[in-house]
Design an enzyme around this catalytic site. Structure first.
Site, short mmCIF file in Angstrom:
data_model
loop_
_atom_site.label_atom_id
_atom_site.label_comp_id
_atom_site.label_asym_id
_atom_site.label_seq_id
_atom_site.Cartn_x
_atom_site.Cartn_y
_atom_site.Cartn_z
N GLU A 465 0.81 -1.22 0.00
CA GLU A 465 0.00 0.00 0.00
C GLU A 465 0.85 1.27 0.00
OE1 GLU A 465 -2.84 -1.22 3.23
OE2 GLU A 465 -4.22 -1.28 1.56
N GLU A 533 -4.63 -9.69 -0.22
CA GLU A 533 -5.38 -9.65 1.04
C GLU A 533 -6.84 -9.89 0.69
OE1 GLU A 533 -4.68 -6.03 3.30
OE2 GLU A 533 -2.53 -6.15 2.96
#
Lengths: 625, 318
Positions: A465, A533
């Site tokens: 991220e 994820e």
């Protein structure tokens, strides 16, 4: 080299006086030591140290590195340990927001909004705690009269090191080992080791992981002596021919010290396959073809071979022994499908933070062993080291257990581009800022050099991220250029589509709905698809997993994912009202702003008991068995 | 269980309807809006009259997808829905409600083969709707409980629907035939069918207390209790009360807390001391979801449409 406190402020300084990153192989004086996995070259400096806490750099004890420093006022602390858990500074859990949110206005150095006004951002901050550590040690006899280095396996987040009054260097990158050469200043007895640890530095912009924000020496500190000839670095590149089931072994060895004989032996689990003798040199490259068919390494059958190197004197006396486990396996992409040993790879994975409810990210061998056992008994076949390199031993365990690894670089800058859920990358770090590139590339290099010999590592992951820019692009290129035997993974390019062709071998998303995945795969996909994820297991969750598992049947290019995540991050503390020990989370320590219970997303509770949802994971991850 | 050829003794009280047989004595109240006493083998099983339940303690995913914002009125309904009417049928024949002075026609030795008492509840939702719970008691003491929710257009999705029994003391254990572990409609594939014993009343230790402990696809559950509140009784053996599915499997949870008690705690230490057993026998359960915890809803197949009728039944026996 004169240390400067302003190094904390600039991303340009991140690695001063450190030894180069190298393979994580252990080495021993004798085969007997190796059998016990107890090297006489190693001396642990874990234990009780002297310690002083300061709220900021200005108030720190500046001269504590000097040998005549009077440390009367110092406390004692256990190493390794987070400083917060030793009773100093505040516990603080926060997810994507930078930990100074609402406290300090900060823009990263060299960004459009802070070109040249960053000096003092951390070094002169009113709040940026410092831990000053002192250790006096005698050298074990076995380490005396040898070259000795010191390895800090994990120090968060920036560190200055001195020995006997001499400055050795500076390190950032909290989750990879930092090594310094002690030899020039080392004495047999009464060495004065000083370590100054700062809670935050410019590295804080790229270590914005979703976890409790700790600092301190939180992993082992070890002295490592080296014999007169030493294997500095080892890269075993096993090549596996899927069709012929044959193997080749390429060795790249880097020795230091006098020229010596090196005996090479290679065994499978029963027999000696070959032996050879080489001569040590700064660089040795050697190639072997294996005559017999090889047994490939994979989850259900993690077959490992053993390479042994023995450095010998001319008379044949062994001075150093190295054993490296080797797995033959091939990961590749054909027709947008990832293949492992020629068969479609299915990732039944989980993300894992290192966690213990009493000691935070200082975890034990037993914790690590429990985690691997829990994965095996629940059909979990893959782990993403979210979002930093783990303890070295975890990679060995995964090799032996057959758990596929996505080895992630220590990089996350979530707060620099996503605010309250919206993408807003106006000062994304590292983005395309050249000034940040060396620090970030160094993290990639450390990750690669350390773990390059582990068959379990199928993917290098650029980080988590962090959005994307030219720096991430260069990381991608680094891994591709350095290692043709693995794939490169990065998810953040999903939101920065201009880098799609130059970053990541796989299309990776997080938390995409089954319909969103279908939309990608139904529209001329360019890459195989994984979820780095998914199935966010916060509290009572993990419903609807079937919709993802069904996609495995429907799309060859859908290859599974990594559940978020393995273990709740909760801290066991005593409740002052009841006197009972209880799990606490963000906001329970007056820490603001916080993301509260958002750290409780694991398949197992913080206390390492399986959540009820685990039986669902075991079922669905077992359906392809 | 007593012999089946006997009849129920019926006590036509002014406020309650009493039903007696071997080893049991039930009291159904017109005043509290439900059965007030299930005394079986000398032990009381009701603390307050069972009521329909509409709320589950918000899960992390519920909070993330704003489910409680949309469905908040079911929290009020769970607490405050009230009994609107009661009806009684003897041997299959409806009778005028036997309260005073209507009950003056009866004697002190009335009997029946079958007695049905039906309670209709009005929800505190806007718009309101009705739930009818019908207890049909046989001479053996076996009781059928039929629960019917009337779907109503305009009502938001339900967190859960069922009947909640609060027992006077905590259970020592419960056993059930169903699926292993804690299961929800969208998380039960891994549940292994079998018979399971659970000691005590475990609350799953999620970091923040939230709905937990649901067991889907259950054929029966037996609650075992030892402690009683009756001051005359010093020593009581552990006895069980069985709730058995009829036609379709039931879901249940057996916890020491109501949904509201769980809802209000941020940590387990804040939960009250355990005093009661809260048994929810459920006809519909919302899934937990799992895509993410910040917006994605539970998949539509696992949501409960409040605009549609929900009917289920189960037996209570000992």
């Amino acid at each position: 080299m004169i240390p400067e406190i302003e190094w904390l402020d600039t991303p340009a300084v991140f690695r001063e006086g450190q030894l180069p990153a190298h393979s994580d192989h252990r080495y021993y004086a004798t085969e007997a030591e190796m059998a016990l996995q107890k090297s006489s070259f190693e001396q642990s400096l874990n234990g009780t140290w002297q310690f002083s806490y300061s709220p900021n750099a200005a108030s720190r004890p500046k001269n504590f590195f000097q040998t005549d420093f009077d440390a009367e006022q110092f406390d004692q602390i256990t190493v390794p340990q987070h400083i917060e858990l030793a009773g100093y500074d505040q516990f603080h859990y926060i997810n994507t927001m930078y930990p100074w949110e609402g406290h300090e206005y900060r823009r990263p150095a060299f960004s459009e909004f802070n070109q040249d006004n960053f000096t003092g951002m951390f070094s002169a901050a009113e709040y940026n705690p410092v831990g000053s550590y002192l250790q006096h040690f005698d050298l074990d006899p076995a380490l005396q009269n040898k070259r000795v280095i010191i390895r800090f396996s994990g120090v968060e987040q920036a560190m200055y090191v001195w020995l006997n009054g001499h400055f050795l260097g500076y390190a950032e990158d909290s989750f990879t080992p930092s090594e310094f050469n002690l030899t020039p200043y080392l004495k047999a007895e009464d060495n004065h080791l000083a370590v100054e640890v700062h809670k935050r530095s410019s590295a804080a912009f790229i270590e914005d992981q979703d976890f409790f924000r700790f600092f301190g020496i939180f992993r082992d500190v070890t002295l490592l002596a080296q014999p007169e000839t030493h294997l500095d670095d080892l890269w075993v590149i096993p090549e596996y021919d899927v069709n012929q089931q044959t193997g080749q072994l390429n060795l790249q060895l880097h020795f230091s010290g006098a020229t010596r004989r090196v005996r090479v032996t290679f065994k499978d689990q029963e027999n000696l396959l070959f032996s050879d003798e080489l001569t040590s040199a700064p660089t040795v490259e050697q190639h072997y073809d294996l005559e017999q068919p090889v047994v490939a390494w994979q989850n259900e059958r993690p077959y490992l071979y053993t390479l042994q190197l023995e450095i010998m004197t001319d008379e044949g006396q062994v001075i150093e022994v190295i054993q490296q486990l080797v797995g033959f396996r091939k990961i590749e992409i054909k027709d947008r499908v990832m293949l492992l040993n020629g068969e479609r790879l299915i990732i039944n994975g989980v993300n894992r933070h290192e966690w213990n409810p009493k000691t935070g990210r200082t975890i034990s061998d037993a914790d690590e062993a429990w985690d691997v056992d829990a994965m095996l008994r629940n059909n979990i076949n893959a782990v993403r080291t979210s979002h930093y390199p783990d303890r070295l031993s975890f990679y060995d365990r995964c090799d032996q257990a057959g758990i596929y690894m996505m080895a992630e670089t220590n990089l996350e800058s979530h707060g620099s581009w996503q605010k309250m859920g919206a993408v807003e990358p106006s000062w994304n770090v590292p983005g395309s800022m050249n000034e940040w590139e060396p620090a970030v590339l160094d993290r990639a290099k450390s990750n690669f050099e350390l773990f390059k010999n582990h068959p379990s590592v199928l993917f290098w992951s650029l980080g988590n991220e962090s959005y994307a820019g030219s720096v991430l692009e260069k990381m991608n290129a680094y891994y591709k250029q350095r290692d043709a035997t693995r794939l490169v993974h990065y998810e953040g390019v999903f939101r920065a589509t201009e880098y799609k062709d130059t970053i990541s071998d796989v299309e990776s998303r997080m938390y995409a709905t089954p319909d969103e995945i279908k939309a990608y795969l139904d529209n001329s996909p360019k890459k195989p698809f994984i979820l780095c994820e998914y199935m966010h297991d916060m509290g009572n969750s993990l419903g609807g997993m079937k919709s993802y598992i069904d996609l495995l049947q429907q799309y060859e290019s859908y290859q599974g994912g990594f559940i978020w995540d393995f273990i709740d991050q909760g801290l066991l503390v005593e409740d002052p009202v009841t006197g009972q020990s209880e799990l606490r989370y963000g906001g329970d320590f007056d820490d603001r702003p916080s993301d509260y219970e958002f750290s409780g997303d694991g398949l197992v509770f913080a206390t390492r008991e399986e959540k009820p949802a685990m039986q669902e994971v075991k079922y669905y991850y077992g359906t392809d068995k | 269980m007593a012999q089946t050829n006997k009849q129920l003794a019926v006590i036509y009280g002014d406020v309650t309807l009493g039903l007696k047989g071997d080893d049991f004595h039930y009291i159904f109240s017109y005043q509290t809006g439900g059965p007030e006493s299930f005394r079986i083998q000398g032990k009381e099983w009701l603390y307050r009259s069972p009521k329909p339940t509409f709320w589950r303690a918000t899960t992390d995913n519920d909070r993330g997808n704003k489910f409680p914002v949309k469905s908040a009125m079911w929290l009020g309904a769970d607490q405050f829905s009230h009994n609107q009417s009661v009806s009684v049928a003897i041997n299959g024949q409806p009778i005028d409600l036997p309260i005073a002075p209507e009950n003056n026609r009866y004697t002190d030795h009335e009997i029946a083969e079958k007695v049905e008492i039906s309670y209709t509840y009005l929800t505190t939702t806007v718009p309101e709707t009705q739930v009818t719970v019908t207890y049909t008691v046989e001479p053996t003491g076996k009781m059928n409980v039929a629960v019917a929710y009337k779907g109503q257009k305009g009502l938001p999705s339900l967190p859960v629907f069922g009947l909640r029994f609060i027992m006077p003391t905590t259970a020592t254990r419960f056993s059930y035939q169903g699926l292993s572990g804690e299961t929800y409609p969208d998380r039960m594939a891994g549940g292994i069918p079998g018979q399971y014993d659970v000691q005590g009343l475990p609350v799953t230790p999620y970091l923040v207390p939230q709905d937990c402990g649901i067991h889907m696809q259950t054929d029966w559950v037996t609650i075992y209790r030892q402690a009683v509140l009756d001051n005359r009784i010093r020593q009581v053996p552990e006895t069980g009360l069985k709730f058995s599915a009829v036609n379709q499997p039931i879901a249940f949870s057996c916890l020491p807390y109501t949904a509201e008690e769980l809802e209000n705690a941020t940590h387990h230490s804040e939960l009250p001391a355990e005093h009661r057993t809260v048994l929810s026998i459920l006809g519909a359960v919302r899934g937990v979801g799992g895509i993410d915890s910040w917006g994605s809803d539970v998949e539509s197949d696992y949501q409960i449409d409040a605009e549609k009728d929900i009917e289920y039944q189960f037996d209570i026996l000992f």
